[in-house]
Design a protein around this motif. Structure first.
Motif, short mmCIF file in Angstrom:
data_model
loop_
_atom_site.label_atom_id
_atom_site.label_comp_id
_atom_site.label_asym_id
_atom_site.label_seq_id
_atom_site.Cartn_x
_atom_site.Cartn_y
_atom_site.Cartn_z
N VAL A 160 2.66 -0.64 -4.28
CA VAL A 160 3.91 -0.23 -3.63
C VAL A 160 3.68 1.03 -2.79
O VAL A 160 4.15 1.11 -1.64
CB VAL A 160 5.03 0.00 -4.68
CG1 VAL A 160 6.24 0.68 -4.07
CG2 VAL A 160 5.42 -1.33 -5.32
N LEU A 161 2.96 2.00 -3.34
CA LEU A 161 2.68 3.22 -2.59
C LEU A 161 1.83 2.93 -1.35
O LEU A 161 2.04 3.53 -0.29
CB LEU A 161 1.99 4.26 -3.48
CG LEU A 161 2.87 4.90 -4.55
CD1 LEU A 161 2.03 5.73 -5.50
CD2 LEU A 161 3.95 5.74 -3.91
N SER A 162 0.88 2.00 -1.47
CA SER A 162 0.08 1.62 -0.31
C SER A 162 0.94 0.92 0.74
O SER A 162 0.76 1.15 1.94
CB SER A 162 -1.07 0.70 -0.73
OG SER A 162 -1.97 1.40 -1.55
N ALA A 163 1.87 0.08 0.30
CA ALA A 163 2.78 -0.58 1.24
C ALA A 163 3.66 0.44 1.94
O ALA A 163 3.88 0.35 3.16
CB ALA A 163 3.63 -1.61 0.50
N LEU A 164 4.14 1.44 1.20
CA LEU A 164 4.96 2.49 1.82
C LEU A 164 4.14 3.30 2.82
O LEU A 164 4.64 3.67 3.88
CB LEU A 164 5.54 3.41 0.74
CG LEU A 164 6.63 2.80 -0.13
CD1 LEU A 164 6.98 3.74 -1.28
CD2 LEU A 164 7.85 2.45 0.68
N SER A 165 2.88 3.56 2.48
CA SER A 165 2.00 4.26 3.41
C SER A 165 1.80 3.44 4.69
O SER A 165 1.79 3.98 5.79
CB SER A 165 0.66 4.52 2.71
OG SER A 165 -0.18 5.25 3.54
N TYR A 166 1.65 2.14 4.53
CA TYR A 166 1.52 1.26 5.69
C TYR A 166 2.80 1.27 6.53
O TYR A 166 2.75 1.24 7.76
CB TYR A 166 1.19 -0.16 5.24
CG TYR A 166 1.20 -1.17 6.34
CD1 TYR A 166 0.15 -1.24 7.25
CD2 TYR A 166 2.28 -2.04 6.51
CE1 TYR A 166 0.16 -2.15 8.29
CE2 TYR A 166 2.30 -2.95 7.55
CZ TYR A 166 1.24 -3.01 8.43
OH TYR A 166 1.27 -3.91 9.46
N MET A 167 3.94 1.33 5.86
CA MET A 167 5.22 1.31 6.57
C MET A 167 5.41 2.55 7.43
O MET A 167 6.11 2.50 8.44
CB MET A 167 6.38 1.19 5.58
CG MET A 167 6.37 -0.12 4.78
SD MET A 167 6.27 -1.58 5.80
CE MET A 167 7.97 -1.90 6.05
N VAL A 168 4.78 3.66 7.06
CA VAL A 168 4.85 4.87 7.89
C VAL A 168 4.28 4.57 9.27
O VAL A 168 4.85 4.96 10.29
CB VAL A 168 4.08 6.04 7.22
CG1 VAL A 168 3.91 7.20 8.17
CG2 VAL A 168 4.80 6.49 5.96
N LYS B 252 1.10 -2.04 -14.56
CA LYS B 252 2.17 -1.25 -13.96
C LYS B 252 1.61 -0.25 -12.94
O LYS B 252 2.18 -0.06 -11.87
CB LYS B 252 2.95 -0.50 -15.05
CG LYS B 252 3.81 -1.40 -15.91
CD LYS B 252 4.44 -0.63 -17.04
CE LYS B 252 5.17 -1.59 -17.97
NZ LYS B 252 5.62 -0.93 -19.19
N VAL B 253 0.49 0.37 -13.28
CA VAL B 253 -0.12 1.33 -12.36
C VAL B 253 -0.63 0.61 -11.11
O VAL B 253 -0.45 1.10 -10.00
CB VAL B 253 -1.24 2.13 -13.05
CG1 VAL B 253 -2.02 2.98 -12.06
CG2 VAL B 253 -0.66 3.01 -14.14
#
Length: 114
Positions: free
Chosen positions: A30-38, A23-24
């Motif tokens: 997911v957090l890395s993907a969101l960071s990339y999306m920035v 899960k972690v």
């Protein structure tokens, strides 16, 4: 074997369910993907840096809490480690504020006090 002996043995070899780690890992992905999306959506300015720092701190917190087993440490150790870190952050903020004040005063002085 007594209950206290069993409790001591189970605490020494404490294991965590593998599902927690999966899960972690998923959340880190997911957090890395969101960071990339920035970067992908080309956010600019304060929003960009706020999001990057938010995702960075969330990922670092997850890694420290789960993979470095910080979440299972006693409260006294958590306070002993987090309080000085928080104090350093506060001092850095104070230093940054004073640096801006000094810089603006020097600009005003060099401009002739207009």
């Amino acid at each position: 074997m007594s209950n206290s002996t069993q409790a001591a043995e189970s605490h020494d070899g404490q294991e965590h369910p593998i599902g927690l780690y999966f899960k972690v890992w998923t959340l880190l992905f997911v957090l890395s993907a969101l960071s990339y999306m920035v970067d992908y959506f080309q956010f600019q300015g304060l929003l960009r840096w706020s999001l990057i720092l938010l995702f960075m701190f969330l990922k670092a917190g997850l890694i420290i809490a789960v993979f470095m087993h910080f979440a299972w440490e006693p409260a006294t150790l958590k306070v002993a480690l987090l309080l000085p870190t928080l104090a350093i952050v506060v001092f850095i903020i104070f230093i940054a504020i004073e640096a801006d004040y000094i810089y603006l005063n020097r600009l005003e002085f060099l401009a002739g006090g207009k």
